[in-house]
Design a protein around this motif. Sequence first.
Motif, PDB file in Angstrom:
ATOM      1  N   SER A  49       0.829  -1.208   0.000  1.00 50.97           N
ATOM      2  CA  SER A  49       0.000   0.000   0.000  1.00 50.97           C
ATOM      3  C   SER A  49       0.858   1.249   0.000  1.00 50.97           C
ATOM      4  CB  SER A  49      -0.897   0.026   1.239  1.00 50.97           C
ATOM      5  OG  SER A  49      -1.687  -1.124   1.311  1.00 50.97           O
ATOM      6  N   HIS A  52       2.420   1.829  -3.351  1.00 46.64           N
ATOM      7  CA  HIS A  52       1.449   2.294  -4.332  1.00 46.64           C
ATOM      8  C   HIS A  52       1.098   3.743  -4.078  1.00 46.64           C
ATOM      9  CE1 HIS A  52      -2.260   2.640  -6.636  1.00 46.64           C
ATOM     10  NE2 HIS A  52      -2.832   3.078  -5.542  1.00 46.64           N
ATOM     11  N   THR A 119      -0.695  -6.787  -4.452  1.00 43.44           N
ATOM     12  CA  THR A 119      -1.426  -5.772  -3.687  1.00 43.44           C
ATOM     13  C   THR A 119      -1.318  -4.441  -4.404  1.00 43.44           C
ATOM     14  OG1 THR A 119      -0.951  -6.860  -1.595  1.00 43.44           O
ATOM     15  CG2 THR A 119      -1.570  -4.557  -1.495  1.00 43.44           C
ATOM     16  N   LEU A 123      -4.460  -2.339  -5.895  1.00 43.24           N
ATOM     17  CA  LEU A 123      -4.731  -0.949  -5.543  1.00 43.24           C
ATOM     18  C   LEU A 123      -4.673  -0.060  -6.767  1.00 43.24           C
ATOM     19  CD1 LEU A 123      -2.748  -0.640  -2.225  1.00 43.24           C
ATOM     20  CD2 LEU A 123      -5.182  -0.937  -2.555  1.00 43.24           C
ATOM     21  N   ARG A 131      -8.510   8.179  -4.217  1.00 45.75           N
ATOM     22  CA  ARG A 131      -7.420   8.693  -3.390  1.00 45.75           C
ATOM     23  C   ARG A 131      -7.629  10.180  -3.125  1.00 45.75           C
ATOM     24  NH1 ARG A 131      -2.378  11.187  -4.525  1.00 45.75           N
ATOM     25  NH2 ARG A 131      -0.617  10.365  -3.344  1.00 45.75           N
ATOM     26  N   ILE A 145      -5.116   5.286   2.772  1.00 48.50           N
ATOM     27  CA  ILE A 145      -4.737   3.938   2.319  1.00 48.50           C
ATOM     28  C   ILE A 145      -5.837   2.949   2.669  1.00 48.50           C
ATOM     29  CG2 ILE A 145      -3.160   2.018   2.748  1.00 48.50           C
ATOM     30  CD1 ILE A 145      -0.890   3.922   2.836  1.00 48.50           C
ATOM     31  N   LEU A 149      -7.790   0.563   0.132  1.00 49.39           N
ATOM     32  CA  LEU A 149      -7.826  -0.887   0.340  1.00 49.39           C
ATOM     33  C   LEU A 149      -9.273  -1.374   0.383  1.00 49.39           C
ATOM     34  CD1 LEU A 149      -5.058  -1.600   2.982  1.00 49.39           C
ATOM     35  CD2 LEU A 149      -5.276  -2.648   0.745  1.00 49.39           C
TER      36      LEU A 149
END
Lengths: 229, 332, 361
Positions: A49, A52, A119, A123, A131, A145, A149
């Motif tokens: 995470s 990303h 992951t 994402l 975001r 985050i 998720l």
Amino acid sequence: MQEIWRALVQAVNLIVSLDTEVVQISLRSLYISAASIIIAALFCVPIGSLIHFHDFRGKRVVINVIQTFYSLPTVVVGLLVFLFISRSGPLGGLELLFTPAAIIIGQVILIMPMLTGMTIGALSGVDKTIRDTALSSGAGTAQAIRAILFEARFAVVGVLILGFGRAISEVGAALMLGGNIRGYTRVLTTAISLETQRGDLVLSLALGIILIGIAMVVSVIMNILLQRY
Amino acid sequence: MKTLLINRIRRISIPIVITCLLLGAILTGCAPAAPQPAATENASDQVTTFPIIPGTPRFKIATTTSLYDTGLWNYLEPMFEKKAGVKLDIVYAGTGVALEYGRRGDVDAVVVHDPAAEAKFIADGYGINKRSFAFNHFLIAGPADDPAGIKNLTPEQAFKKIYDAGMLDPNKVKFISRGDNSGTHSKEKLIWQAAGLKYEDVQKSGPWYVEAGKGMGPCLLMASEQGSYILADISTFLAFKSKVNVAPLVEKGDLFLNVYDVIEINPEKVKTAKMLPTAKAFTNWLMSDEVQDLIAGYGVAEYGRPLFNPLKGGGCAEAGCPKLEDYTVQVQ
Amino acid sequence: MAFLQTVDLEQRAGAAVLLNKVNLSVERGEIFTVIGPTGAGKTTLLRLINLLDRPSAGDIYFDGEKITGSSGNVVQVRRRMAMVFQKPAVFNSTVYENVAYPLKVRGYHEKTDRTRVYGLLDTIGLGGYAKRKAKTLSGGEAQRVALARAVVSKPDLLLLDEPTANLDPGTVKMIERLVMDFNRERGLTVIMSTHDMQQAQRVAGRVGVLMNGRLVQVGRPGDVFFSPGNARIAGFVGMRNLLKGHIVHSKSGIVVVDVDGRDIEAVSDLPAGTAVEIFIRPEDVVLSKLASDSSARNDLRCIIRSLSSNGPLCTVIVDCGFPLEVLITGKSAVELELSQGQEIYTSFKASAVRVLPSMQG
């Protein structure tokens, strides 16, 4: 062909009769793989995470390196871990070799790149606006985050199921690090390997069917839980 | 931007490091033991207990695949565990690998059947208190129609004939080797030598010679599939007879003697080897009447003859058999 | 200093300059609209204000404090603002959870949440939608949810990035009304970007024109609308019929401009001899079959080149020696029995002709 049918019959037999050894081996496979995925996820989901979420120089390179490690040969990992945890290796004092923990360590190392990289992939599938929406709603980094998720939860759970599948089907490292010790480190995959070696192909197939069955049940359960939320 | 990122990394790493330490503690116990010096051999066995399975100490041995594939250990394991009050962990591997485990101290005793390798192992100081506890024979098996015509020859003669015929026509005559530095593999090399051939030459000589790199059982299956000749021990051969299509062709020969030995790992050389008292108890137990009788009866019901022969009672009468003290004298 | 002030704000992406020395001042409590064509930098500007991106150069001051630069808590600043994006963005959960999200991240109490959220849902016309899955909403409904989500935390500054683009007229009206209500009732300062000049006119107190990254004109909508600063702005705000000519005669604020040999009367203070560009709004031109006897000062005989209808209106291109675009109602077009090639009189007031000094020369 006949073997497959006989294997099916034997698999059902073993399950229904709750053959003690098979039950023990299956539970052990389940426990070891579950531990592997949980430990790996604890590290990989946050790290993935963070990678990303933030933009930094060399981000592309990092992701590429992670993806390269998807293809870690299991025997190589097994060998490297073996050298570390062997009694004559640097971590020998911990007495880890030929224990379930050794298998967990090997499996965690094997699935970590995949878990992290995918992951990030999961994402990345979430719209960038999520975001921005989270941030402009006043979320801090960790909260944002979590929001992303949450949006990607189906994909993330898919990644976890994949990781679990990879762990529970691991043979090479499990054999090398666990030793396939009866009643202690024998898991479904190493048992299959042994029975194949012993020439009992029907039993091997039966155990294989049970393994697939377990993986399917886990996957179904996780998906049901996902739908609830 | 960079400083913020570093701060974030710092804030996340601390919980991660704490989690690592916690997990490490859970997985490995809070007090990893330093290797015990040899002097404590008389003290009670202090083994770092593995917290996930607390309590019973674990005694680890490495054994050859041929003993394992016949299921003998399934029999013996619970007996010893009950008697000695330890958990017996049996790791199986070819003789070469088993000895390597021994050298590394990952096991506390080895059960193997390769006299030459064992001698070196002991000479190098890794192994002590070698005893023998069982024996059987090898045999050469192959396709029932015996294309190389080796039936009833001596082992060396048979190998020579297989070599010649294989070089001539590799489609008709093939040989499968364990190729894995196991006891069986070592015996095979000895027979090639006795046949007057250098092993390196045989290895590279042609497609008729196949190095399988597998255990005895799978190699037998392979030989059956491909119609090849193979050197096998009688026990595994019998256990697999119903599953494979190979016939025993050469069964007599001095070179065929196959003795199973147990060797304890020497804690003075291998500092991390543990549980010497248990290892001694194990060795003595293998030589005990109880086990010897069991071995004498193992497999009779199914195969009409025992898969292994006990040494007790002078069952081994040919040249090369171990001396009396090797299979009767208790280890102190 | 203004409530929201940018000082020489610049944003670069590689070699491209997205914002060029933008100095924006927005007063507390006003509705300020940033208008400009696509790609002018409106989104870039709003994202910088919301601290979603960092500027290449320049600073932003909010309520007297500098919010750019590495000092300062970004999250705390953002919590005093809220932003609605062009694409309706909703989380994959219920409508209630969406609207309550800003309260959740601030750690508010469950009880405060419920009253406020349900109240807001009623205000935006989605009362009863609380348990619906947000992903099942239409674009218009989702954007209203986004708006509610933006104001639920009682921010001091509301940013809207073309919030009504791609929505149906009914929803557009509703959202405009909601924004104006929130501004009036809560004293919420609003900065909204749009490429729709009419929307700016309806909603804004002041308007800023952003073109190619530069803030080229700021003022009340009427000022910008009727007195565009230059040809490009004029074109953007709906001025068509850009014609080139020069002033041949000037007296008492009325000038005569020679355009391709024809004389056009216009209102201007520029002296004779100036090379100029003139603009006429298509809707300011009147068509008639006969020479008009109205008070319009310009009356030209032209030939209809093409007709096309767009909704209730009709665009007519006429040739008066120079091309002219005329906008009339469809009804008028029918009544006049317009057809291609027909001769027609076009008339427009002198005051409808905007005169600007020519950009070249």
